[in-house]
Design an enzyme around this catalytic site. Structure first.
Site, PDB file in Angstrom:
ATOM      1  N   LYS A  43       0.784  -1.265  -0.123  1.00  0.00           N
ATOM      2  CA  LYS A  43       0.036  -0.146   0.005  1.00  0.00           C
ATOM      3  C   LYS A  43       0.970   1.364   0.199  1.00  0.00           C
ATOM      4  O   LYS A  43       0.412   2.195  -0.382  1.00  0.00           O
ATOM      5  CB  LYS A  43      -0.882   0.244   1.362  1.00  0.00           C
ATOM      6  N   GLY A  44       2.037   1.053   0.371  1.00  0.00           N
ATOM      7  CA  GLY A  44       2.885   2.354   0.793  1.00  0.00           C
ATOM      8  C   GLY A  44       3.024   3.350  -0.238  1.00  0.00           C
ATOM      9  O   GLY A  44       3.351   4.370   0.097  1.00  0.00           O
ATOM     10  N   GLU A  99       7.932   2.590  -6.275  1.00  0.00           N
ATOM     11  CA  GLU A  99       8.011   2.244  -4.662  1.00  0.00           C
ATOM     12  C   GLU A  99       8.363   3.310  -3.849  1.00  0.00           C
ATOM     13  O   GLU A  99       8.868   4.289  -4.208  1.00  0.00           O
ATOM     14  CB  GLU A  99       9.261   1.089  -4.806  1.00  0.00           C
ATOM     15  N   ASP A 100       7.815   3.087  -2.665  1.00  0.00           N
ATOM     16  CA  ASP A 100       7.799   3.911  -1.632  1.00  0.00           C
ATOM     17  C   ASP A 100       9.405   4.040  -0.867  1.00  0.00           C
ATOM     18  O   ASP A 100       9.750   5.184  -0.847  1.00  0.00           O
ATOM     19  CB  ASP A 100       6.851   4.106  -0.326  1.00  0.00           C
ATOM     20  N   ASP A 103      14.476  -0.903   1.070  1.00  0.00           N
ATOM     21  CA  ASP A 103      15.163  -1.217   2.158  1.00  0.00           C
ATOM     22  C   ASP A 103      16.165  -2.454   1.963  1.00  0.00           C
ATOM     23  O   ASP A 103      17.327  -2.013   1.460  1.00  0.00           O
ATOM     24  CB  ASP A 103      13.973  -1.347   3.208  1.00  0.00           C
ATOM     25  N   LYS A 131      17.424   3.134   1.577  1.00  0.00           N
ATOM     26  CA  LYS A 131      18.282   3.015   2.609  1.00  0.00           C
ATOM     27  C   LYS A 131      19.316   2.060   2.276  1.00  0.00           C
ATOM     28  O   LYS A 131      19.546   0.966   2.377  1.00  0.00           O
ATOM     29  CB  LYS A 131      17.580   2.243   4.076  1.00  0.00           C
ATOM     30  N   PHE A 152      13.315   3.117  11.267  1.00  0.00           N
ATOM     31  CA  PHE A 152      12.310   3.069  10.550  1.00  0.00           C
ATOM     32  C   PHE A 152      11.424   4.329  10.455  1.00  0.00           C
ATOM     33  O   PHE A 152      11.269   4.832  11.149  1.00  0.00           O
ATOM     34  CB  PHE A 152      11.407   2.011  11.347  1.00  0.00           C
ATOM     35  N   VAL A 153      10.852   4.673   9.334  1.00  0.00           N
ATOM     36  CA  VAL A 153      10.248   5.789   8.736  1.00  0.00           C
ATOM     37  C   VAL A 153       8.773   5.604   8.644  1.00  0.00           C
ATOM     38  O   VAL A 153       8.248   4.196   8.120  1.00  0.00           O
ATOM     39  CB  VAL A 153      10.924   6.561   7.523  1.00  0.00           C
ATOM     40  N   ASP A 159       3.582   2.913   6.746  1.00  0.00           N
ATOM     41  CA  ASP A 159       2.822   2.788   7.941  1.00  0.00           C
ATOM     42  C   ASP A 159       3.897   2.072   9.013  1.00  0.00           C
ATOM     43  O   ASP A 159       4.781   1.449   8.688  1.00  0.00           O
ATOM     44  CB  ASP A 159       1.854   1.938   7.771  1.00  0.00           C
ATOM     45  N   ARG A 165       0.155   6.453   7.940  1.00  0.00           N
ATOM     46  CA  ARG A 165       0.090   6.601   6.351  1.00  0.00           C
ATOM     47  C   ARG A 165      -0.102   8.096   6.171  1.00  0.00           C
ATOM     48  O   ARG A 165       0.064   8.518   5.025  1.00  0.00           O
ATOM     49  CB  ARG A 165      -0.741   5.626   5.803  1.00  0.00           C
TER      50      ARG A 165
HETATM   51  P1  5GP Z   1      12.645  -4.378   1.147  1.00  0.00           P
HETATM   52  O1  5GP Z   1      12.362  -5.631   0.834  1.00  0.00           O
HETATM   53  O2  5GP Z   1      13.285  -3.553   0.571  1.00  0.00           O
HETATM   54  O3  5GP Z   1      13.392  -4.673   2.593  1.00  0.00           O
HETATM   55  O4  5GP Z   1      11.394  -3.574   1.764  1.00  0.00           O
HETATM   56  C1  5GP Z   1      10.586  -3.184   1.094  1.00  0.00           C
HETATM   57  C2  5GP Z   1       9.455  -2.760   1.517  1.00  0.00           C
HETATM   58  O5  5GP Z   1       9.195  -2.937   3.168  1.00  0.00           O
HETATM   59  C3  5GP Z   1       8.698  -1.233   1.451  1.00  0.00           C
HETATM   60  O6  5GP Z   1       7.736  -1.377   0.335  1.00  0.00           O
HETATM   61  C4  5GP Z   1       7.951  -1.079   2.717  1.00  0.00           C
HETATM   62  O7  5GP Z   1       6.517  -1.415   2.776  1.00  0.00           O
HETATM   63  C5  5GP Z   1       8.701  -1.824   3.877  1.00  0.00           C
HETATM   64  N1  5GP Z   1       9.749  -0.943   4.282  1.00  0.00           N
HETATM   65  C6  5GP Z   1      10.868  -1.146   4.512  1.00  0.00           C
HETATM   66  N2  5GP Z   1      11.441  -0.153   5.145  1.00  0.00           N
HETATM   67  C7  5GP Z   1      10.672   0.573   5.697  1.00  0.00           C
HETATM   68  C8  5GP Z   1      10.508   1.636   6.572  1.00  0.00           C
HETATM   69  O8  5GP Z   1      11.448   2.250   7.177  1.00  0.00           O
HETATM   70  N3  5GP Z   1       9.382   2.127   7.020  1.00  0.00           N
HETATM   71  C9  5GP Z   1       8.290   1.381   6.659  1.00  0.00           C
HETATM   72  N4  5GP Z   1       7.042   2.001   7.156  1.00  0.00           N
HETATM   73  N5  5GP Z   1       8.087   0.399   5.708  1.00  0.00           N
HETATM   74  C10 5GP Z   1       9.336  -0.037   5.404  1.00  0.00           C
END
Ligand code: 5GP
Length: 177
Positions: A43-44, A99-100, A103, A131, A152-153, A159, A165
């Site tokens: 959803k982000g 993508e938001d 990470d 990040k 964590f943001v 969210d 959100r």
């Molecule tokens: P990844 O697979 O790159 O570790 O994570 C991607 C997904 O994890 C993002 O689409 C998001 O939904 C969630 N995510 C990763 N880091 C954060 C963060 O700092 N805050 C939030 N709210 N969601 C995160």
């Protein structure tokens, strides 16, 4: 909010707005004469996508895909699955994934592999935040908004257990000492 945590603004409204404007400028320039399909990762990304597309002067279409990688809370489970698929065929399309946050890179690299198999003409990634300190799977980000530190943001679509959100800024959750 976890007990003894407080929200601190990391990226304010003005910086978000400037960043979205810059990304839109780059996308307008690169997709001139094309009809891209923007795919938002739910959803982000919904707030970012809503702001971004209103700066785009292109005959674009949008669709959404929902993936789940995080359980509840703020740690990734490391396993990605598609919870809601696309409604639009993407073969031969110029696809831009929105993508938001990138990470560890696990979610987006899984999704790009999944989409690539459907044979789009082009496949690129636009991420509002990244990040790099948390990277496990390196993913090339074609349009990158902001590099942010580990932490964590929430806010601007992001969210924690479905809360925050709606915040207009990107905030970091800090524990109070
Ligand atoms: P990844 O697979 O790159 O570790 O994570 C991607 C997904 O994890 C993002 O689409 C998001 O939904 C969630 N995510 C990763 N880091 C954060 C963060 O700092 N805050 C939030 N709210 N969601 C995160």
């Amino acid at each position: 909010m976890p007990p003894q945590s407080k929200l601190k603004v990391l990226v304010d409204r003005e910086e978000i707005s400037k960043t979205v404007g810059r990304l839109a400028f780059e996308i307008n320039r690169d997709y001139r004469g094309k009809e891209p399909l923007l795919i938002g990762i739910l959803k982000g990304s919904f707030v970012f996508m809503a702001d971004l597309i209103r700066h785009l002067d292109l005959p674009l279409e949008i669709d959404f895909i929902k993936v789940s990688s995080y359980g509840s809370g703020d740690e990734s489970s490391g396993k990605v699955r598609i919870v809601q698929g696309l409604k639009t065929p993407i073969r031969g399309r110029d696809v831009l994934v929105i993508e938001d946050i990138v990470d560890t890179g696990i979610t987006v690299s899984f999704l790009l592999d999944y989409l690539r198999k459907k044979k789009p003409a082009t496949l690129r990634l636009c991420a509002l935040t990244h990040k790099p300190s948390r990277c496990q799977v390196p993913v090339p980000i074609d349009y990158l908004g902001l590099t942010i530190p580990d932490g964590f943001v929430v806010g601007y679509g992001l969210d924690l257990n479905e809360r925050f959100r709606h915040l207009p800024e990107i905030c970091v959750l800090e524990s109070e000492k």
